[in-house]
Design an enzyme around this catalytic site. Structure first.
Site, mmCIF file in Angstrom:
data_model
loop_
_atom_site.group_PDB
_atom_site.id
_atom_site.type_symbol
_atom_site.label_atom_id
_atom_site.label_comp_id
_atom_site.label_asym_id
_atom_site.label_seq_id
_atom_site.Cartn_x
_atom_site.Cartn_y
_atom_site.Cartn_z
ATOM 1 N N ASP A 39 10.115 -7.992 7.470
ATOM 2 C CA ASP A 39 9.037 -7.219 8.081
ATOM 3 C C ASP A 39 8.856 -7.818 9.472
ATOM 4 O O ASP A 39 8.437 -8.965 9.604
ATOM 5 C CB ASP A 39 7.767 -7.378 7.229
ATOM 6 N N ARG A 44 -0.471 -12.211 2.713
ATOM 7 C CA ARG A 44 -1.839 -11.807 3.065
ATOM 8 C C ARG A 44 -2.834 -12.895 2.676
ATOM 9 O O ARG A 44 -3.957 -12.631 2.278
ATOM 10 C CB ARG A 44 -2.224 -10.481 2.407
ATOM 11 N N ASP A 69 7.956 -14.020 5.473
ATOM 12 C CA ASP A 69 7.519 -13.748 6.845
ATOM 13 C C ASP A 69 6.953 -15.011 7.498
ATOM 14 O O ASP A 69 6.488 -15.908 6.794
ATOM 15 C CB ASP A 69 6.434 -12.666 6.837
ATOM 16 N N CYS A 80 -0.738 -16.490 -5.259
ATOM 17 C CA CYS A 80 0.649 -16.893 -5.052
ATOM 18 C C CYS A 80 0.704 -17.695 -3.757
ATOM 19 O O CYS A 80 0.211 -17.227 -2.730
ATOM 20 C CB CYS A 80 1.544 -15.670 -4.931
ATOM 21 N N ARG A 110 3.292 7.533 5.260
ATOM 22 C CA ARG A 110 2.625 6.734 4.226
ATOM 23 C C ARG A 110 1.618 5.780 4.838
ATOM 24 O O ARG A 110 1.789 5.327 5.961
ATOM 25 C CB ARG A 110 3.652 5.968 3.386
ATOM 26 N N CYS A 127 2.030 -15.972 -0.533
ATOM 27 C CA CYS A 127 1.462 -14.652 -0.206
ATOM 28 C C CYS A 127 1.371 -14.455 1.309
ATOM 29 O O CYS A 127 0.877 -15.312 2.026
ATOM 30 C CB CYS A 127 0.075 -14.538 -0.821
ATOM 31 N N CYS A 186 -7.156 -11.317 -6.806
ATOM 32 C CA CYS A 186 -5.887 -11.409 -7.506
ATOM 33 C C CYS A 186 -6.141 -12.193 -8.786
ATOM 34 O O CYS A 186 -7.163 -12.861 -8.899
ATOM 35 C CB CYS A 186 -4.859 -12.167 -6.674
ATOM 36 N N ARG A 238 1.061 2.537 9.435
ATOM 37 C CA ARG A 238 2.100 2.053 10.326
ATOM 38 C C ARG A 238 3.304 2.984 10.348
ATOM 39 O O ARG A 238 4.105 2.972 11.263
ATOM 40 C CB ARG A 238 2.539 0.655 9.852
ATOM 41 N N TYR A 239 3.465 3.768 9.284
ATOM 42 C CA TYR A 239 4.611 4.665 9.180
ATOM 43 C C TYR A 239 4.107 6.097 9.105
ATOM 44 O O TYR A 239 2.997 6.344 8.651
ATOM 45 C CB TYR A 239 5.424 4.346 7.920
ATOM 46 N N LYS A 291 9.282 -2.710 8.616
ATOM 47 C CA LYS A 291 10.271 -3.291 7.696
ATOM 48 C C LYS A 291 11.645 -2.780 8.084
ATOM 49 O O LYS A 291 11.820 -1.586 8.296
ATOM 50 C CB LYS A 291 9.986 -2.830 6.271
HETATM 51 C C1 LIG Z 1 5.529 -1.930 3.261
HETATM 52 C C2 LIG Z 1 4.562 -0.996 3.756
HETATM 53 C C3 LIG Z 1 4.640 0.346 3.387
HETATM 54 C C4 LIG Z 1 5.680 0.884 2.448
HETATM 55 O O1 LIG Z 1 6.961 0.854 2.995
HETATM 56 P P1 LIG Z 1 8.203 1.363 2.137
HETATM 57 O O2 LIG Z 1 9.390 0.975 2.945
HETATM 58 O O3 LIG Z 1 8.048 2.819 1.962
HETATM 59 O O4 LIG Z 1 8.150 0.655 0.824
HETATM 60 C C5 LIG Z 1 3.696 1.204 3.900
HETATM 61 N N1 LIG Z 1 2.743 0.783 4.756
HETATM 62 C C6 LIG Z 1 2.665 -0.491 5.129
HETATM 63 C C7 LIG Z 1 1.614 -0.894 6.079
HETATM 64 C C8 LIG Z 1 3.565 -1.432 4.635
HETATM 65 O O5 LIG Z 1 3.463 -2.703 5.012
HETATM 66 S S1 SF4 Z 2 1.308 -11.916 -3.477
HETATM 67 FE FE1 SF4 Z 2 -0.755 -12.219 -2.576
HETATM 68 S S2 SF4 Z 2 -1.799 -10.274 -2.906
HETATM 69 FE FE2 SF4 Z 2 -0.032 -10.298 -4.283
HETATM 70 S S3 SF4 Z 2 -0.794 -11.117 -6.242
HETATM 71 FE FE3 SF4 Z 2 0.017 -12.846 -5.079
HETATM 72 S S4 SF4 Z 2 -1.735 -13.662 -3.981
HETATM 73 FE FE4 SF4 Z 2 -2.301 -11.629 -4.641
#
Ligand SMILES: *Cc1c(COP(=O)(O)O)cnc(C)c1O
Ligand code: SF4
Length: 342
Positions: free
Chosen positions: A308, A110, A271, A105, A92, A108, A101, A88-89, A315
């Site tokens: 985000d 995801r 989120d 959590c 990175r 979470c 996991c 996305r960036y 973000k």
């Molecule tokens: C959060 C995230 C990152 C890392 O972002 P930083 O601001 O550098 O911590 C990279 N890729 C994705 C898809 C993310 O969600």
């Molecule tokens: S936040 Fe989501 S991905 Fe991270 S440890 Fe907890 S359950 Fe697992």
């Protein structure tokens, strides 16, 4: 006792509580899983306000729905050029190494990755090799994040194999591991593991403490094992309504983290993800806490407050505003207005 426990009924009986039927309904959608270590941190005498209990036990609010909520508000799927890769960036990209996991959590974002239940979905050699080719071709990518699930659910041998593939790519200068294992399963952080991770000169470790009650001698030992191996550590925290949405609670958390060589990096607002909205504090609460920190908490202990954005907007950092016109500014004490001539 087993290390990871998924039988909600048995655990509740052991805690001496009777959970209402709605909670078992929620569990059908989003399964329950807790490490016996994390379970033992629960204070049975005040369950309804216990930060460990509230982060790990299902709630009937998880089934609430409205049109603003989505399974994947960040549109991670859309920014996924290959299975298990999110790009996305510019510099990175993130690899979903596993969906496992040690504790699920409840907040979470995801949840979609583990809602089907406890089935193992680790990255395969084939997926990894396709990702490696993509990373080589897109040589503006200089940093790889290993995320999940929790990457440390993989064996040391598997982690090493993945890391070796990634660090061999010339344009990848930094690797970041995001893991909550130091908090929820500290016994996984062994000397052998820290030696392995410490052998990569460009590896950063981002962990995830949310509350001072998680700062136990065991979790602090785990972090010390990592930092002693020369691994720089950061922390991200999720701002959680009724759990850590207090300036003093977070001040103590972040203070203790820097005492332990862990730099608070992000404080995330919840989120708009299905099943977690009841943890949302509202953005204003986060800004109020950031304002409190300016006066009461060292700059090195203060994380960035971020949201985000939906639709893959990325973000962004949010700051309390001290000025409406960038000429007159509020002092950190509040009340006093001071002119700044630039
Ligand atoms: C959060 C995230 C990152 C890392 O972002 P930083 O601001 O550098 O911590 C990279 N890729 C994705 C898809 C993310 O969600
Ligand atoms: S936040 Fe989501 S991905 Fe991270 S440890 Fe907890 S359950 Fe697992």
């Amino acid at each position: 006792m087993e290390r990871l426990i998924s039988n909600l009924k048995k655990v509740s009986e052991a805690l001496g509580i009777e959970l209402p039927q709605e909670i078992y309904e929620a569990e059908k959608h989003y399964p329950f899983l807790i490490s016996s270590y994390y379970l033992n941190l629960i204070d049975k005498t005040q369950l309804s306000s216990d930060p460990i209990f509230l982060q790990s036990f299902p709630s009937e609010h998880e089934l609430e729905q409205n049109e603003l909520l989505s399974e994947d508000p960040q549109d991670e799927q859309k920014h996924s050029p290959l299975p298990k890769l999110i790009h996305r960036y510019r510099d990175r990209a993130l690899i979903l190494t596993t969906n496992r996991c040690s504790t699920f959590c409840r907040f979470c974002f995801r949840k979609r990755r583990w809602k089907k239940g406890i089935h193992k979905e680790d990255i395969s050699d084939e997926e990894l090799s396709k990702i490696a080719s993509y990373l080589k071709t897109n040589n503006e990518i200089e940093e790889v994040l290993l995320s999940g699930g929790d990457p440390l659910m993989l064996s040391n041998a598997r982690l090493k194999a993945i890391l070796d593939v990634i660090v061999r790519i010339k344009n990848i200068k930094t690797v970041r591991i995001a893991s909550r294992i130091p908090v929820t399963l500290p016994e996984r952080i062994t000397k052998t593991l820290s030696k392995l991770l410490g052998s990569y000169s460009n590896l950063w470790f981002v962990t995830h403490f949310n509350h001072p009650r998680e700062l136990t001698s065991e979790s602090m030992r785990a972090c010390r094992v990592l930092t002693s191996a020369g691994i720089p550590m950061l922390n991200q925290t999720v701002l959680l309504k009724g759990i850590n949405d207090s300036p003093e609670v977070l001040r103590i958390l972040f203070r203790t983290l820097i005492e332990n060589k862990i730099k608070p990096y992000y404080l995330f607002h919840i989120d708009p993800v299905c099943g977690v909205a009841h943890f949302s504090t509202g953005i204003l609460k986060g800004l109020e806490i950031m304002r409190y920190f300016r006066k009461n908490l060292s700059g090195i202990a203060t994380p960035q407050f971020a949201i985000d954005l939906p639709e893959g907007g990325g973000k962004i950092n949010l700051q309390p505003s001290y000025s409406a016109d960038n000429k007159f500014f509020e002092s950190i004490e509040g009340g006093k207005i001071i002119k700044y001539a630039d």
